[in-house]
Write a protein that holds these residues in place. Sequence first.
Motif, short mmCIF file in Angstrom:
data_model
loop_
_atom_site.label_atom_id
_atom_site.label_comp_id
_atom_site.label_asym_id
_atom_site.label_seq_id
_atom_site.Cartn_x
_atom_site.Cartn_y
_atom_site.Cartn_z
N PRO A 60 31.78 -68.29 -25.79
CA PRO A 60 31.17 -69.26 -24.62
C PRO A 60 31.49 -70.50 -24.99
CG PRO A 60 29.41 -68.38 -26.21
CD PRO A 60 30.77 -67.68 -26.69
N GLN A 61 31.92 -71.24 -23.71
CA GLN A 61 31.90 -72.58 -23.91
C GLN A 61 30.93 -73.39 -24.46
OE1 GLN A 61 32.13 -75.41 -20.33
NE2 GLN A 61 34.17 -75.55 -20.81
N LEU A 115 33.52 -62.46 -26.48
CA LEU A 115 33.45 -63.49 -25.98
C LEU A 115 33.07 -65.08 -26.79
CD1 LEU A 115 32.90 -65.18 -23.18
CD2 LEU A 115 30.72 -64.59 -23.14
N HIS A 128 33.77 -70.87 -18.47
CA HIS A 128 33.07 -69.43 -18.91
C HIS A 128 33.64 -69.02 -19.99
CE1 HIS A 128 30.93 -68.89 -14.96
NE2 HIS A 128 31.98 -69.53 -14.28
N GLY A 129 34.19 -69.60 -20.77
CA GLY A 129 34.69 -69.27 -22.15
C GLY A 129 35.91 -68.58 -22.46
N LEU A 137 36.27 -66.63 -16.57
CA LEU A 137 36.67 -66.43 -18.03
C LEU A 137 37.88 -66.14 -18.16
CD1 LEU A 137 35.42 -65.19 -20.59
CD2 LEU A 137 35.61 -62.72 -19.50
#
Length: 656
Positions: free
Chosen positions: A502-503, A500, A492-493, A559
């Motif tokens: 993100p992946q 954030l 989830h990053g 996360l």
Amino acid sequence: MEGDPVVQIALIAESARLQMTLSTYGIATQTPHEVEPVQIWPSWRLVKVFECLGRDPKLLLDGRPPRPFGPLSTSKVYRVFGDTVMCYPLLFEVKDFYVASDPAILIDDIKHEIEFIARRWKLSGRPTMCVLLREENVLGPYFDHMMDLLVQLKNGFVGGIRVRLGRVHQLLNSACIEHVDFANSDDVEFDIDKLEEDDGPGSDYRSRTSLKEAANDDETVVESDFTAMSDHALYEVLVHDEPEKLRATAFAIVAFWRRAGPEFMIGTTTLRERLEKIYRTACQLRLWWLVRYCAGHLQKSVNSLAPSITNLLVRGKQITVGVRSVKEVTISTPMAPQELFTLLFSCCPKEEPQMACIQQELIIACADLIGHSPESFSGVLTVRMSWLADAIQMLLSYVNASEAVSDSSPRTGSLHFTPPTPGTTGIPHEIRRKSIYDLSPTIIKDVLGSLMARKVWHLLTPLQTRRLNGALNRMPEGFYDRVWGILERADHGISIAHQLLPQQPTLLDMTKFELNFAYRIEQMMSQIAHPEYRQILVELLCIIATMLERNPEIHFGELLDCDEMIKQAFIIYATSAGIKDTRDLTPFYQLDNIAMNTSTATFITKAVVEHVLQGRHLSRPIDIFHPSRGRELSAQQKPPSGDMSPTGEAEKCKVQ
């Protein structure tokens, strides 16, 4: 032209008094009056002529932009309107940026310019450089250094470059002469006068010695006192125009400027002209705080700013200008000089425009340093000018605090005190100031070199070291590659500074080694307000990367919040140390990484391990008695290959 040409040098003394002084040391010079009919022009005057080049109103062509001439262009002799004209380089221009008022900077620039001309000259004829000698730069503390340069010129070699010193009329025979036939005298309106001799009965030229006796820079004067004055009181201060009170007069001018505008007339001169006069006087006296104060309000800019920015960009660096309290802008592509000028002054506080001048100095110094010592910027991807200025201010505070400790404690006092020296800090003993604005451009350049070379860091506390590392934006080797490895195992990053990463689609759109990914990480970290917190965050990511490299079974299914993990690490430390206030992280920043039991790495590692165990972030069960069984169970729990949803990926990483 094959090989390096001989650079011809014409020494022009600004006054007959200076000419006589130099002649006693065997240095022959000429005054502007003696070189007639040859005229000595500032390069900006010739820029006005070249604006006619290519101008055509019918085709809507404006001609050559009003950009400054470089050293190669000022090394020619021009035939303009029937006159023979020589131009002196921009570095001798007193109305432009104040850096050239520092003799040490001026001497280095002269040597570099001679070297540049010799290496890049490809025209017929010899390059002819006009060296303008002013009393304020020759006489004074740097007289010996200036004389060394003049003796080198006289001997015929400067830094391995052959030079020829001679009289102007002798040098014309072998000079490169360009005829200007595209402009008429009626087409050009000059707003800059040619160089005139300063000596004479009617001249208001004053030597630096006489100025120093007449003027002073009273540091006890406060600007707020003048801001609170009425218009009539400010007008009276300016009408009396006491030359010995430079700082007070400058404060009064700026206070009136903000109310009535720069073109308001006081007697026969405008407020801008009065501030310009104080700026010029402060440059002669080298009152650097006052120089930068006046330069900021006059919005002075250095002409080599755009090339310096480009010099940093081509080496893979980004530049961030401005201050966080107003606006910070990251420059990743070359910009036009006027755009840079507008950007710099719009990103700095209106009540502190001298910050824009300091940042210009730092850009020039960084470009010069990276050209001579690229390894000094290893691990630095983004050069953040406001934090770089803060780093120099931190070093000043350390020097002042160290001196206070050494003065108050006897020799048998603290055994842990290491006194600063000029070799370690770059700051001479005779200069101890409270503000970065008080330092000369030479000192700022030297301190920057010491900081980037990390000459002083063994003298600093862990908190000071973290602040400097964070302020310089220095990263460990391979840092961005290791963050990529963390992102690969965080479904989830990653959350950095409440932002954030993100992946997906990051892993799809970018590659591990490209600069865009590193720039993305830098962009997220640029939101951090405190450099020491940034450095703790770097330490956290390095620890997580190390744990993932050594433990391939760890995989984050939720996360990865770095800020929350740092907060948890501090709570663990505060609990063990009995600290009740968990909002101030200063005690945590002060921990070193030498003692294993009391290092930041220890508490950060505990927080990471707790996060892994509480969240059960393991990609397979661990069975110490039957490791093969664990692998079989892991294979049974693996979802079908077609299930690539984030939920499926998260379930794969957790123990049932």
